[in-house]
Design a protein around this motif. Structure first.
Motif, PDB file in Angstrom:
ATOM      1  N   MET A 116       0.825  -1.204   0.000  1.00 22.35           N
ATOM      2  CA  MET A 116       0.000   0.000   0.000  1.00 22.35           C
ATOM      3  C   MET A 116       0.861   1.257   0.000  1.00 22.35           C
ATOM      4  SD  MET A 116      -2.862  -1.297   2.751  1.00 22.35           S
ATOM      5  CE  MET A 116      -3.090   0.371   3.338  1.00 22.35           C
ATOM      6  N   TRP A 141      -7.023  10.390  -6.032  1.00 25.27           N
ATOM      7  CA  TRP A 141      -5.965  10.682  -5.072  1.00 25.27           C
ATOM      8  C   TRP A 141      -5.258  11.994  -5.367  1.00 25.27           C
ATOM      9  CZ3 TRP A 141      -3.189   5.241  -5.175  1.00 25.27           C
ATOM     10  CH2 TRP A 141      -4.044   4.282  -4.604  1.00 25.27           C
ATOM     11  N   ILE A 194      -4.573  -2.117  -5.652  1.00 20.99           N
ATOM     12  CA  ILE A 194      -4.748  -1.170  -4.547  1.00 20.99           C
ATOM     13  C   ILE A 194      -5.651   0.004  -4.930  1.00 20.99           C
ATOM     14  CG2 ILE A 194      -3.469   0.431  -3.041  1.00 20.99           C
ATOM     15  CD1 ILE A 194      -1.302  -1.828  -2.944  1.00 20.99           C
ATOM     16  N   PHE A 251      -9.127   0.664  -2.810  1.00 25.22           N
ATOM     17  CA  PHE A 251      -9.344   1.940  -2.133  1.00 25.22           C
ATOM     18  C   PHE A 251     -10.516   2.709  -2.728  1.00 25.22           C
ATOM     19  CE2 PHE A 251      -6.007   3.102   1.017  1.00 25.22           C
ATOM     20  CZ  PHE A 251      -5.449   1.840   1.119  1.00 25.22           C
ATOM     21  N   SER A 282     -13.908   3.776  -0.023  1.00 24.59           N
ATOM     22  CA  SER A 282     -14.059   5.205   0.257  1.00 24.59           C
ATOM     23  C   SER A 282     -14.985   5.449   1.438  1.00 24.59           C
ATOM     24  CB  SER A 282     -14.588   5.934  -0.986  1.00 24.59           C
ATOM     25  OG  SER A 282     -15.771   5.331  -1.459  1.00 24.59           O
ATOM     26  N   SER A 315      -9.907  -2.046   8.476  1.00 22.93           N
ATOM     27  CA  SER A 315      -8.593  -2.276   7.867  1.00 22.93           C
ATOM     28  C   SER A 315      -8.404  -3.737   7.473  1.00 22.93           C
ATOM     29  CB  SER A 315      -7.486  -1.857   8.834  1.00 22.93           C
ATOM     30  OG  SER A 315      -7.512  -0.485   9.092  1.00 22.93           O
ATOM     31  N   ILE A 372      -9.856  -4.534   4.154  1.00 24.49           N
ATOM     32  CA  ILE A 372      -9.058  -3.960   3.068  1.00 24.49           C
ATOM     33  C   ILE A 372      -7.836  -4.821   2.803  1.00 24.49           C
ATOM     34  CG2 ILE A 372      -7.619  -1.980   2.422  1.00 24.49           C
ATOM     35  CD1 ILE A 372      -9.629  -0.205   3.936  1.00 24.49           C
ATOM     36  N   PRO A 395      -8.834   2.778   9.197  1.00 22.64           N
ATOM     37  CA  PRO A 395      -8.357   3.273   7.904  1.00 22.64           C
ATOM     38  C   PRO A 395      -8.726   4.723   7.620  1.00 22.64           C
ATOM     39  CG  PRO A 395     -10.348   2.021   7.580  1.00 22.64           C
ATOM     40  CD  PRO A 395     -10.053   1.962   9.071  1.00 22.64           C
ATOM     41  N   LEU A 430      -7.369   7.201   4.446  1.00 26.21           N
ATOM     42  CA  LEU A 430      -8.305   7.506   3.366  1.00 26.21           C
ATOM     43  C   LEU A 430      -8.531   9.012   3.247  1.00 26.21           C
ATOM     44  CD1 LEU A 430     -10.916   4.666   3.940  1.00 26.21           C
ATOM     45  CD2 LEU A 430      -9.260   4.821   2.078  1.00 26.21           C
TER      46      LEU A 430
END
Length: 449
Positions: free
Chosen positions: A31, A66, A106, A110, A114, A120, A123, A436, A440
């Motif tokens: 990650m 991102w 990844i 992600f 959202s 976690s 994920i 997380p 995020l």
């Protein structure tokens, strides 16, 4: 039973509690590394073009593009973030797959995560499963039928597995989504080291971002009743099905991931490290070197290897030019590459001294290992020979969390201040503790804040 159905059942039933500490730790390392690569690639022309187009062709949503402060649908956001992560060839890879799973998996996960209430652990499990499925299918390809070795051929499968697991898609729909993604994957026949085009300096590269959008779209299609050929992986002419389905227990393929200290094709890395090792032992300058021979595997000759690159992608696929950068500017200039490396007569002149030859013993060890031996002759005629060199970041010469943290700090320093870097690392610390949300939230902030 079709292989896609067996894989779908495995993805759905995999028990997150059975993941070992090693798998969890490696997943978090992946990650951090993909986010580092995405920061480096965010402002490249290709990634910027993808963001402009994505806002026009994908619907609105809550998934973060991102570092932009903007959001889009999960498919659109994953498309954008995969493009940034793979733009500079700084993203992770896997020898068995001969490609890059992280830049696909990844961003897909992600985009689904959202919602900050996603734990976690969920994920991590989804990411590990995405790597597992992608690597298994990639490694099982029959090269006589599937001639392209580019990641886009199989990255869609990985995105389906990862995003499908996290979003709770039913196994029967997952099977259909795998089939749909496999059929609609970019064929990549023209592009890359295994393609017929000679113009490798383009933004299509390995087709990772498009494969991610195809995989995410396949999930939506399957949930809406759309179908694909579920026997896609069941034909020996194209896949070794038994190897895909062998020992479906813990998703351990992620433990074989390698990390990249330099923003160029992995086939170039062993030559860079062999040159560095020789220089650290003997201490010479670029001006003292009369000739360099890189003895390596045959696939390195299939790269573009331009000595006068016209763009950043040309640099990523030129062994002579990357060796020249290492000799003249130092290897730090490859982490990452940038516009100052373009139009450099001194680098092109040095690159002309670099010859690539195939060593039979090294070639036989490819693709399980990517090795190189460098022979340097100085202007006095002295001959220096490196050992057979494994690139830094491989499983046998690993980069750990501390190395990846240093990579993150060095590469992101021009893009964000110390405070934001600390906030990202704190986000990872909180992620390891099960929360997380801070990480995020950081991905949603523009780089310049």
């Amino acid at each position: 039973m079709y292989a896609t159905r067996t894989l779908a059942a495995y993805i759905s039933a995999c028990n997150a509690d059975n993941l070992t500490r090693s798998i969890r730790d490696k997943t978090v390392c992946c990650m951090l590394d993909v986010i580092t690569a995405a920061v480096a690639g965010y402002e490249t022309p290709g990634a910027a073009a993808v963001r402009r187009v994505a806002t026009n062709i994908f619907g609105p949503g809550a998934a973060a593009i991102w570092f932009s402060g903007e959001t889009l649908s999960s498919t659109g956001a994953a498309f954008c973030n995969a493009a940034a992560a793979s733009a500079l060839d700084l993203d992770d890879g896997h020898r068995a797959a001969r490609g890059h799973p992280g830049a696909a998996v990844i961003p897909a996960v992600f985009a689904i995560a959202s919602d900050v209430s996603t734990p976690s652990g969920d994920i991590i499990t989804a990411i590990a499963l995405g790597y597992e499925i992608g690597v298994r299918i990639a490694a099982a390809q029959n090269p006589n039928a599937i001639r392209s070795r580019q990641s886009g051929r199989w990255a869609g499968y990985a995105a389906v597995a990862a995003a499908g697991r996290l979003s709770g898609v039913a196994a029967i729909q997952l099977s259909q989504a795998l089939a749909i993604a496999g059929v609609l994957a970019p064929n990549q026949d023209a592009n890359g080291s295994s393609g017929y085009s000679k113009l490798t300096g383009n933004d299509v590269k390995e087709g990772i971002s498009w494969a991610v959008s195809t995989g995410m779209t396949a999930l939506h299609l399957a949930r809406s009743g759309y179908t694909g050929p579920e026997d896609i992986l069941d034909h020996a002419s194209h896949y070794d099905t038994a190897s895909i389905l062998h020992d479906l227990t813990e998703p351990r393929k992620i433990e074989g991931v390698y990390f990249k200290p330099y923003a160029c094709c992995r086939y170039i890395h062993p030559a860079i490290d062999a040159f560095r090792d020789l220089n650290s032992q003997h201490g010479f300058s670029a001006e003292e070197i009369a000739d360099i021979e890189v003895q390596t595997f045959a696939w390195a000759l299939k790269l573009g290897n331009r000595i006068d690159p016209e763009n950043l992608t040309d640099i990523q696929y030129s062994l002579p030019y990357c060796v020249a950068i290492t000799a003249v500017d130092g290897c730090h200039a490859l982490a990452p590459i940038g516009a100052p490396l373009m139009n450099r007569p001194d680098l092109s002149l040095f690159a002309r001294r670099v010859r690539i030859t195939v060593d039979d013993a090294i070639n036989r060890r490819f693709p399980t290992e990517t090795l190189a031996r460098v022979v340097i002759v100085d202007r006095q005629g002295h001959r220096l020979v490196s050992s057979d060199t494994t690139p830094r970041g491989d499983v046998g010469r690993p980069m750990d969390w501390g190395d990846l943290r240093e990579k993150f700090l060095r590469i992101t320093a021009p893009k964000m201040g110390h405070e934001k870097q600390r906030a990202f690392l704190t986000g990872f610390h909180r992620f390891r503790q099960g929360d997380p949300a801070p990480l995020l939230a950081m991905l949603k902030q523009p780089l310049d804040q």
